[in-house]
Design a protein around this motif. Sequence first.
Motif, short mmCIF file in Angstrom:
data_model
loop_
_atom_site.label_atom_id
_atom_site.label_comp_id
_atom_site.label_asym_id
_atom_site.label_seq_id
_atom_site.Cartn_x
_atom_site.Cartn_y
_atom_site.Cartn_z
N GLU A 230 25.55 8.18 -9.58
CA GLU A 230 24.12 8.49 -9.58
C GLU A 230 23.47 7.67 -8.48
O GLU A 230 23.84 6.51 -8.27
N GLY A 231 22.52 8.26 -7.76
CA GLY A 231 21.87 7.52 -6.69
C GLY A 231 20.89 8.40 -5.94
O GLY A 231 20.67 9.57 -6.28
N ARG A 232 20.31 7.81 -4.90
CA ARG A 232 19.30 8.51 -4.10
C ARG A 232 19.94 9.10 -2.85
O ARG A 232 20.68 8.42 -2.14
N ALA A 233 19.64 10.34 -2.60
CA ALA A 233 20.14 11.01 -1.39
C ALA A 233 19.63 10.28 -0.15
O ALA A 233 18.51 9.76 -0.12
N GLY B 99 31.70 18.32 -15.98
CA GLY B 99 32.35 17.26 -15.22
C GLY B 99 33.03 17.79 -13.97
O GLY B 99 32.94 17.20 -12.89
N GLU B 100 33.69 18.94 -14.09
CA GLU B 100 34.35 19.55 -12.94
C GLU B 100 33.31 20.04 -11.92
O GLU B 100 33.52 19.93 -10.70
N LYS B 101 32.20 20.56 -12.41
CA LYS B 101 31.12 21.00 -11.52
C LYS B 101 30.53 19.82 -10.76
O LYS B 101 30.25 19.91 -9.56
N ALA B 102 30.36 18.69 -11.45
CA ALA B 102 29.84 17.48 -10.80
C ALA B 102 30.80 16.97 -9.75
O ALA B 102 30.39 16.54 -8.66
N LEU B 103 32.10 17.02 -10.06
CA LEU B 103 33.11 16.62 -9.08
C LEU B 103 33.05 17.51 -7.85
O LEU B 103 33.08 17.02 -6.71
N GLN C 157 22.93 14.57 -10.27
CA GLN C 157 22.03 15.69 -10.53
C GLN C 157 22.66 16.71 -11.46
O GLN C 157 22.01 17.22 -12.38
N VAL C 158 23.95 17.01 -11.25
CA VAL C 158 24.64 17.96 -12.12
C VAL C 158 24.71 17.41 -13.55
O VAL C 158 24.44 18.13 -14.52
N CYS C 159 25.07 16.14 -13.68
CA CYS C 159 25.22 15.53 -15.01
C CYS C 159 23.90 15.49 -15.76
O CYS C 159 23.81 15.89 -16.94
#
Length: 255
Positions: free
Chosen positions: A189-192, A132-136, A158-160
Amino acid sequence: MVEIKTEESIEAMRAAGRVVGRALAAARAAAAVGVELRELDRVARTVLDEAGAGSPFLGYRPAWAPVPFPAVLCVSVNDAVVHGIPDDYRLRDGDLVSLDCGAILDGWVGDAAVSFTVGRAGPEDTELIATGEKALAAGIAAAVPGNRIGDIAHAVGQVCRAAGYGIPDGFGGHGVGRSMHEGPDVPNEGRAGRGMLLRAGMVIAIEPMLIASGADDTYTARDGWTIRTLDASRATHSEHTVAITPSGPRVLTLP
Protein backbone atom coordinates in the motif's frame (compact mmCIF):
# COMPACT_ATOMS: atom_id res chain seq x y z
CA MET A 1 21.84 -1.45 -2.15
CA VAL A 2 19.81 -2.33 -5.25
CA GLU A 3 21.64 -4.47 -7.80
CA ILE A 4 20.85 -3.94 -11.48
CA LYS A 5 20.89 -7.35 -13.15
CA THR A 6 22.22 -8.07 -16.62
CA GLU A 7 20.17 -9.96 -19.20
CA GLU A 8 22.31 -13.03 -18.45
CA SER A 9 21.60 -12.72 -14.73
CA ILE A 10 17.87 -12.42 -15.36
CA GLU A 11 17.99 -15.57 -17.51
CA ALA A 12 19.74 -17.37 -14.63
CA MET A 13 17.05 -16.13 -12.23
CA ARG A 14 14.42 -17.40 -14.63
CA ALA A 15 15.92 -20.87 -14.31
CA ALA A 16 15.64 -20.64 -10.51
CA GLY A 17 12.13 -19.29 -10.91
CA ARG A 18 11.05 -22.27 -13.00
CA VAL A 19 12.12 -24.56 -10.16
CA VAL A 20 10.03 -22.53 -7.72
CA GLY A 21 7.05 -22.70 -10.05
CA ARG A 22 7.36 -26.47 -10.38
CA ALA A 23 7.74 -26.95 -6.62
CA LEU A 24 4.62 -24.90 -5.90
CA ALA A 25 2.65 -26.74 -8.58
CA ALA A 26 3.69 -30.13 -7.21
CA ALA A 27 2.91 -29.19 -3.61
CA ARG A 28 -0.45 -27.79 -4.62
CA ALA A 29 -1.30 -30.96 -6.52
CA ALA A 30 -0.45 -33.01 -3.42
CA ALA A 31 -2.64 -30.89 -1.13
CA ALA A 32 -5.76 -32.95 -0.44
CA VAL A 33 -8.03 -33.63 2.49
CA GLY A 34 -6.15 -35.73 5.07
CA VAL A 35 -2.64 -34.88 3.85
CA GLU A 36 -0.14 -33.67 6.46
CA LEU A 37 1.49 -30.30 5.88
CA ARG A 38 4.88 -31.99 6.26
CA GLU A 39 4.08 -34.05 3.18
CA LEU A 40 3.73 -30.89 1.10
CA ASP A 41 7.19 -29.84 2.26
CA ARG A 42 8.58 -33.25 1.28
CA VAL A 43 7.07 -32.87 -2.19
CA ALA A 44 8.67 -29.44 -2.64
CA ARG A 45 12.03 -30.73 -1.38
CA THR A 46 11.95 -33.48 -3.99
CA VAL A 47 11.44 -30.95 -6.80
CA LEU A 48 14.34 -28.81 -5.53
CA ASP A 49 16.59 -31.85 -5.13
CA GLU A 50 15.85 -33.15 -8.62
CA ALA A 51 16.71 -29.72 -10.07
CA GLY A 52 19.95 -29.51 -8.09
CA ALA A 53 18.59 -26.42 -6.32
CA GLY A 54 18.96 -25.29 -2.73
CA SER A 55 16.44 -23.57 -0.49
CA PRO A 56 16.73 -19.99 0.79
CA PHE A 57 14.07 -20.84 3.39
CA LEU A 58 15.65 -23.89 5.04
CA GLY A 59 17.80 -22.74 7.96
CA TYR A 60 16.98 -19.07 7.38
CA ARG A 61 17.10 -17.12 10.63
CA PRO A 62 16.60 -13.35 10.60
CA ALA A 63 17.38 -11.39 13.76
CA TRP A 64 13.79 -11.57 15.03
CA ALA A 65 13.39 -15.35 14.64
CA PRO A 66 13.88 -17.54 17.75
CA VAL A 67 14.92 -20.57 15.64
CA PRO A 68 15.99 -21.19 12.03
CA PHE A 69 13.14 -21.97 9.65
CA PRO A 70 12.93 -25.78 9.45
CA ALA A 71 11.48 -26.32 5.96
CA VAL A 72 11.76 -25.41 2.28
CA LEU A 73 8.08 -24.49 2.09
CA CYS A 74 5.96 -22.09 4.15
CA VAL A 75 2.47 -23.55 4.55
CA SER A 76 -0.05 -21.09 6.00
CA VAL A 77 -3.59 -22.34 6.65
CA ASN A 78 -6.80 -20.34 7.14
CA ASP A 79 -5.97 -17.48 9.57
CA ALA A 80 -2.21 -17.82 8.98
CA VAL A 81 -1.03 -15.06 6.65
CA VAL A 82 2.60 -16.06 6.02
CA HIS A 83 5.57 -18.04 7.40
CA GLY A 84 3.57 -21.10 8.48
CA ILE A 85 5.74 -24.04 9.52
CA PRO A 86 4.63 -27.34 7.92
CA ASP A 87 3.82 -29.77 10.73
CA ASP A 88 1.56 -32.78 11.38
CA TYR A 89 -1.69 -30.86 10.81
CA ARG A 90 -3.86 -32.77 8.32
CA LEU A 91 -5.72 -30.71 5.75
CA ARG A 92 -9.48 -30.50 6.07
CA ASP A 93 -12.22 -29.91 3.54
CA GLY A 94 -12.50 -26.18 2.89
CA ASP A 95 -9.11 -25.17 4.28
CA LEU A 96 -7.58 -22.08 2.67
CA VAL A 97 -3.89 -22.80 2.07
CA SER A 98 -1.05 -20.47 1.10
CA LEU A 99 2.23 -21.99 -0.10
CA ASP A 100 5.42 -19.91 -0.27
CA CYS A 101 8.59 -21.39 -1.77
CA GLY A 102 12.05 -20.29 -2.85
CA ALA A 103 14.93 -21.88 -4.74
CA ILE A 104 18.63 -21.15 -5.17
CA LEU A 105 20.13 -22.28 -8.46
CA ASP A 106 23.64 -21.36 -9.60
CA GLY A 107 23.71 -18.66 -6.94
CA TRP A 108 20.45 -16.96 -7.96
CA VAL A 109 17.15 -16.93 -6.07
CA GLY A 110 13.51 -17.27 -7.08
CA ASP A 111 10.59 -16.67 -4.68
CA ALA A 112 6.83 -17.10 -5.18
CA ALA A 113 3.60 -17.96 -3.39
CA VAL A 114 0.12 -19.19 -4.25
CA SER A 115 -3.18 -19.59 -2.36
CA PHE A 116 -6.00 -22.06 -2.97
CA THR A 117 -8.74 -24.02 -1.23
CA VAL A 118 -8.58 -27.73 -0.41
CA GLY A 119 -11.77 -29.62 -1.23
CA ARG A 120 -14.96 -27.59 -1.45
CA ALA A 121 -14.32 -23.87 -1.71
CA GLY A 122 -16.64 -21.37 -0.06
CA PRO A 123 -17.59 -18.31 -2.14
CA GLU A 124 -15.95 -15.94 0.34
CA ASP A 125 -12.61 -17.73 0.06
CA THR A 126 -12.89 -17.92 -3.72
CA GLU A 127 -13.38 -14.16 -3.92
CA LEU A 128 -10.55 -13.48 -1.45
CA ILE A 129 -8.09 -15.60 -3.43
CA ALA A 130 -9.21 -14.10 -6.75
CA THR A 131 -8.74 -10.58 -5.39
CA GLY A 132 -5.23 -11.47 -4.20
CA GLU A 133 -4.36 -12.63 -7.71
CA LYS A 134 -5.92 -9.49 -9.18
CA ALA A 135 -3.83 -7.34 -6.82
CA LEU A 136 -0.70 -9.23 -7.83
CA ALA A 137 -1.47 -8.70 -11.51
CA ALA A 138 -2.01 -4.98 -10.89
CA GLY A 139 1.30 -4.70 -9.08
CA ILE A 140 3.12 -6.54 -11.87
CA ALA A 141 1.55 -4.27 -14.51
CA ALA A 142 2.95 -1.24 -12.66
CA ALA A 143 6.50 -2.66 -12.58
CA VAL A 144 7.84 -0.76 -15.58
CA PRO A 145 10.87 1.51 -16.04
CA GLY A 146 10.07 5.10 -15.14
CA ASN A 147 7.44 4.21 -12.55
CA ARG A 148 8.24 4.22 -8.85
CA ILE A 149 7.87 1.73 -6.01
CA GLY A 150 4.86 3.73 -4.86
CA ASP A 151 3.12 2.99 -8.14
CA ILE A 152 3.34 -0.73 -7.45
CA ALA A 153 2.24 -0.27 -3.84
CA HIS A 154 -0.68 1.91 -4.88
CA ALA A 155 -1.81 -0.55 -7.55
CA VAL A 156 -1.79 -3.46 -5.10
CA GLY A 157 -3.40 -1.54 -2.25
CA GLN A 158 -6.15 -0.05 -4.40
CA VAL A 159 -7.36 -3.50 -5.47
CA CYS A 160 -7.32 -4.81 -1.89
CA ARG A 161 -9.06 -1.84 -0.30
CA ALA A 162 -11.67 -1.50 -3.06
CA ALA A 163 -12.76 -5.06 -2.27
CA GLY A 164 -12.97 -4.31 1.45
CA TYR A 165 -10.00 -6.43 2.52
CA GLY A 166 -7.31 -5.69 5.07
CA ILE A 167 -3.58 -5.45 4.36
CA PRO A 168 -1.29 -6.83 7.10
CA ASP A 169 0.79 -4.07 8.68
CA GLY A 170 4.54 -4.24 8.05
CA PHE A 171 4.58 -6.95 5.38
CA GLY A 172 5.27 -6.68 1.66
CA GLY A 173 7.60 -7.51 -1.19
CA HIS A 174 11.32 -7.02 -1.63
CA GLY A 175 14.23 -7.13 -4.02
CA VAL A 176 15.53 -10.55 -5.08
CA GLY A 177 18.90 -11.59 -6.49
CA ARG A 178 21.84 -13.42 -4.97
CA SER A 179 19.89 -13.48 -1.71
CA MET A 180 16.20 -13.83 -0.96
CA HIS A 181 15.75 -10.41 0.62
CA GLU A 182 17.45 -7.46 -1.04
CA GLY A 183 16.52 -3.82 -1.55
CA PRO A 184 14.17 -2.24 -2.27
CA ASP A 185 11.20 -2.90 0.01
CA VAL A 186 7.95 -3.16 -1.98
CA PRO A 187 4.97 -2.26 0.24
CA ASN A 188 1.45 -3.49 -0.45
CA GLU A 189 0.00 0.00 0.00
CA GLY A 190 1.34 3.45 -0.79
CA ARG A 191 1.11 6.65 -2.79
CA ALA A 192 1.58 6.64 -6.54
CA GLY A 193 4.57 8.57 -7.81
CA ARG A 194 6.55 8.17 -4.59
CA GLY A 195 9.57 6.06 -3.68
CA MET A 196 12.50 4.64 -5.60
CA LEU A 197 12.55 5.02 -9.38
CA LEU A 198 12.17 1.71 -11.20
CA ARG A 199 14.97 0.89 -13.64
CA ALA A 200 15.41 -1.89 -16.17
CA GLY A 201 17.40 -4.69 -14.57
CA MET A 202 15.78 -4.45 -11.14
CA VAL A 203 14.24 -7.71 -9.90
CA ILE A 204 11.61 -7.64 -7.17
CA ALA A 205 9.14 -9.92 -5.44
CA ILE A 206 5.61 -8.52 -5.44
CA GLU A 207 3.45 -10.26 -2.83
CA PRO A 208 -0.02 -9.04 -1.87
CA MET A 209 -1.40 -10.34 1.43
CA LEU A 210 -5.11 -9.86 2.16
CA ILE A 211 -7.20 -10.27 5.32
CA ALA A 212 -10.85 -11.15 4.74
CA SER A 213 -12.35 -9.08 7.57
CA GLY A 214 -10.83 -5.80 6.42
CA ALA A 215 -8.65 -5.52 9.52
CA ASP A 216 -4.87 -5.04 9.24
CA ASP A 217 -3.69 -6.44 12.59
CA THR A 218 -1.67 -9.64 12.99
CA TYR A 219 0.35 -11.40 15.67
CA THR A 220 3.23 -13.90 15.74
CA ALA A 221 2.27 -17.40 16.93
CA ARG A 222 4.14 -19.30 19.63
CA ASP A 223 6.37 -21.02 17.10
CA GLY A 224 8.02 -17.63 16.53
CA TRP A 225 7.37 -17.71 12.79
CA THR A 226 3.71 -18.03 11.79
CA ILE A 227 1.94 -14.70 11.32
CA ARG A 228 -1.79 -14.96 12.09
CA THR A 229 -4.68 -12.53 11.78
CA LEU A 230 -5.57 -10.98 15.12
CA ASP A 231 -9.30 -11.49 14.62
CA ALA A 232 -8.89 -15.10 13.33
CA SER A 233 -10.26 -14.19 9.90
CA ARG A 234 -8.86 -15.87 6.82
CA ALA A 235 -5.96 -14.56 4.78
CA THR A 236 -4.39 -15.08 1.39
CA HIS A 237 -0.90 -14.58 -0.07
CA SER A 238 0.15 -14.38 -3.73
CA GLU A 239 3.66 -13.69 -5.02
CA HIS A 240 5.89 -13.68 -8.09
CA THR A 241 9.48 -12.67 -8.72
CA VAL A 242 9.40 -10.05 -11.47
CA ALA A 243 12.16 -8.55 -13.60
CA ILE A 244 11.74 -4.96 -14.77
CA THR A 245 12.79 -4.83 -18.43
CA PRO A 246 12.67 -2.24 -21.23
CA SER A 247 9.83 -4.18 -22.83
CA GLY A 248 7.79 -4.46 -19.63
CA PRO A 249 7.58 -6.70 -16.54
CA ARG A 250 8.79 -10.28 -16.90
CA VAL A 251 7.49 -12.87 -14.43
CA LEU A 252 10.35 -15.23 -13.54
CA THR A 253 8.57 -17.75 -11.30
CA LEU A 254 6.06 -19.37 -13.64
CA PRO A 255 6.56 -23.17 -13.95
